[in-house]
Motif scaffolding. Sequence first.
Motif, PDB file in Angstrom:
ATOM      1  N   VAL A 230       4.365  38.185 -10.620  1.00  0.00           N
ATOM      2  CA  VAL A 230       4.159  37.508 -11.897  1.00  0.00           C
ATOM      3  C   VAL A 230       4.924  36.192 -11.853  1.00  0.00           C
ATOM      4  O   VAL A 230       6.110  36.164 -11.555  1.00  0.00           O
ATOM      5  CB  VAL A 230       4.726  38.358 -13.058  1.00  0.00           C
ATOM      6  N   ASP A 264      13.130  32.905  -8.083  1.00  0.00           N
ATOM      7  CA  ASP A 264      12.273  34.080  -7.886  1.00  0.00           C
ATOM      8  C   ASP A 264      11.382  34.321  -9.103  1.00  0.00           C
ATOM      9  O   ASP A 264      10.193  34.605  -8.988  1.00  0.00           O
ATOM     10  CB  ASP A 264      13.127  35.348  -7.693  1.00  0.00           C
ATOM     11  N   ILE A 265      11.996  34.217 -10.283  1.00  0.00           N
ATOM     12  CA  ILE A 265      11.262  34.518 -11.514  1.00  0.00           C
ATOM     13  C   ILE A 265      10.079  33.571 -11.676  1.00  0.00           C
ATOM     14  O   ILE A 265       8.983  33.983 -12.042  1.00  0.00           O
ATOM     15  CB  ILE A 265      12.216  34.420 -12.736  1.00  0.00           C
ATOM     16  N   SER A 267       8.514  32.017  -9.382  1.00  0.00           N
ATOM     17  CA  SER A 267       7.633  31.948  -8.218  1.00  0.00           C
ATOM     18  C   SER A 267       6.514  32.975  -8.347  1.00  0.00           C
ATOM     19  O   SER A 267       6.557  33.856  -9.201  1.00  0.00           O
ATOM     20  CB  SER A 267       8.420  32.254  -6.962  1.00  0.00           C
ATOM     21  N   TYR A 269       5.751  35.171  -6.093  1.00  0.00           N
ATOM     22  CA  TYR A 269       6.041  36.449  -5.441  1.00  0.00           C
ATOM     23  C   TYR A 269       6.927  37.311  -6.319  1.00  0.00           C
ATOM     24  O   TYR A 269       7.567  36.833  -7.254  1.00  0.00           O
ATOM     25  CB  TYR A 269       6.677  36.241  -4.065  1.00  0.00           C
ATOM     26  N   LYS A 270       6.947  38.588  -5.996  1.00  0.00           N
ATOM     27  CA  LYS A 270       7.770  39.528  -6.734  1.00  0.00           C
ATOM     28  C   LYS A 270       9.219  39.393  -6.283  1.00  0.00           C
ATOM     29  O   LYS A 270       9.495  39.401  -5.089  1.00  0.00           O
ATOM     30  CB  LYS A 270       7.278  40.941  -6.439  1.00  0.00           C
ATOM     31  N   MET A 271      10.116  39.260  -7.239  1.00  0.00           N
ATOM     32  CA  MET A 271      11.530  39.224  -6.866  1.00  0.00           C
ATOM     33  C   MET A 271      11.990  40.624  -6.467  1.00  0.00           C
ATOM     34  O   MET A 271      11.647  41.619  -7.097  1.00  0.00           O
ATOM     35  CB  MET A 271      12.384  38.737  -8.043  1.00  0.00           C
ATOM     36  N   ASP A 403       9.272  41.530 -11.388  1.00  0.00           N
ATOM     37  CA  ASP A 403      10.494  41.056 -10.736  1.00  0.00           C
ATOM     38  C   ASP A 403      11.620  42.065 -10.919  1.00  0.00           C
ATOM     39  O   ASP A 403      11.791  42.634 -11.995  1.00  0.00           O
ATOM     40  CB  ASP A 403      10.915  39.705 -11.330  1.00  0.00           C
TER      41      ASP A 403
HETATM   42 MG    MG Z   1       8.224  36.199  -9.635  1.00  0.00          MG
END
Ligand code: MG
Length: 679
Positions: A230, A264-265, A267, A269-271, A403
């Motif tokens: 997300v 990360d949040i 982005s 990709y999943k953190m 995440d």
């Molecule tokens: Mg993320």
Amino acid sequence: MTELSKVPYLSAKQVSLFKKNNINTVIDLLYSFPSRFEDYTIVAFDDVLDLTKVVTIAGIVQSKATVMNLKTSLTMMNFFADVDGNVIKVTIFNRQFLKTKIHYGKYVRLTGKFDANKKRFTASEIAFDEFDNPITPIFNLKGIDDKKILELKEKLYEDYEDEIKEELPAYVRNKYNLIPIKAAIRNINIPEEMNDTYKAIRRIKFEELLKHQLKVRYMFYRRKNNPEGVKIDYNKEKVQAFIDRLPFKLTVDQNKALDDILGDISSTYKMNRLLQGEVGSGKTVVAAIALYAVVTAGYQGAIMVPTEVLSFQHYKTFSDFFGKMFNDEEVKVALLTSSVSPKDKKAILEGLEDGSIDIVVGTHSLIQKDVSFHRLGLVVTDEEHRFGVKQRVSMVGKGYLIDHLKMSATPIPRTLAISLLGESDISIIKTLPGNRKEVITKYVKKSSNADVIEHIKGQLALGHQAYFITPTIEQSETLDIENALQIFERVKIAFKGIAKVGLIHGKLKTEEKEAVMKAFYDNEIQLLVATSVIEVGVNVVNATTMVILDADRFGISQLHQMRGRVRRSDAQAYCFLVSDSEVESSIKRLKLVESTNDGFQLAEEDLLIRGPGEIFGEKQSGNQMFKMADIVVDSDILDEANICANEMIDSKQLFENEEYKVLFDIAEANYQAKKEMIE
Ligand code: MG
Ligand code: ADP
């Protein structure tokens, strides 16, 4: 792969015996490695003088044997032998039936220990033939002896060698100096030279560790390169304003960790990040900012903790925090534990489902089926290694690819960080906020109680508070509580008229625990006697002294973690480790904790002493994944295997080169299996 039942020279009995041990094919059997090797290589007489070791010597018998009956079932046989020109006395028990074999001039091979004072060799084994092969592999399978297994393996190796498949590419074998698999399987099952066997062991350990590192590093790679997480567009201005309004400036390490997390949040990709930092290093604030960030984008956040005491503590911190910042508007925080009343629970569940609650703090209660979120954006787990695997997966499963931030106050030794957490990113907060000083730690005997009491009186006079920690002494919780009660009474007497004393232990009801914690927090009581329930994350800034009673009952990391409780303000903190233990290893441990505040150094030592299973729980420690390798003992091989795994992925060989296909399939299958578990 040939089934053992198809091997003509194996009896049905042998086949079923192997089957019981989960050995069904020829390959299974060749990959069932010896648990150890007995090396009967004959040593020179000079080496016999290493008295600690069991050795094998060879000599010529110089006398007849005499036999004495010591008891009905115990006989002692003595004779003399010449070993490299030294005549020594040989003693061996319960071999009287060999008496006639022993006569002047006979070759004899003895395994045992030498006693230099008595010039006597006590043998546990005696033989009269010269060896073909002095190295004996010990397989330890019930119902079939080692000699027979060795014989079978020799035959099987000869007949089925072609079934052994090389899975490591030639490039890798050359670069990391690994012998081919066939040679390894041969030299480990049918050892001739210990040196070759060592090379075989290294090859097999490397392969095990490489496959593991490939799995975790491939997970890491897939997570970072699959844009299926997300992407949360949090409100940067609001988050910055929030940070600016904090009553303190974030430390360099906190800022760095926060950048990682917010990266990360936002982005795709999943953190999956571990935030490591000792108690009091300021992780909670960082988590709060991250949770606030997702809230600014219309998402909800959850923070899951392993104990009720800690959930209460976090809830209080968060409500204070957000309450003060926003006058109780904008961010709504709730607490969900198993002791919330049914009525409150219903309201909280509704709030989570309709999105009116922004942040929920809770225990395992959060993973129950009836909990569903309107729009969950971030899950934080505190001390997550304390949760079971299933529990962790279920929380994250509340939203696939949500995440996930994991926090740990336990410094994780390097080898475990590589092997167990290889699929996570890691941020570390090393520097403590403010002008925190190291905890002055003193290891004292019980006879110094008066000094400790004096010290605490001094601290009380300065307006500070103190903890007394009582250990787990008995298997029974009732007895531990009795012990705590006794100490509670003694502390009350010692500080009569000076300070109020509270008691907290595991058997208290949650409300009672909360009441005691609150009274301590509010300085209504100044001294708190506690069983180790307070171990996790309790934050009373004004408490500056901790007395740990029978400190030898705790492990290194546990002691270090507990004393972190008093390092919460700029005031100098103290910790007394009280112990009368005379056990050398305990004394060593306590001295070590006294000597340093470096949690990472202590964690490494702890790992060496206790092993990963003790620290992280058998299931999570990782060592049961390997037949031969041990992540502590083989840390150097682990490092190489990890580098090798990263090279394979970075260079794309893993994906593109046919020779790497077997390894790729292993990594991919693992990824798919894990993915399914979460979905
Ligand atoms: Mg993320
Ligand atoms: P942890 O969660 O790592 O145990 P906390 O986040 O609870 O640590 O922080 C410990 C204490 O230090 C809290 O009282 C917190 O408010 C305070 N604190 C956190 N960060 C800072 C900072 N940068 N400067 C000063 N105090 C801080």
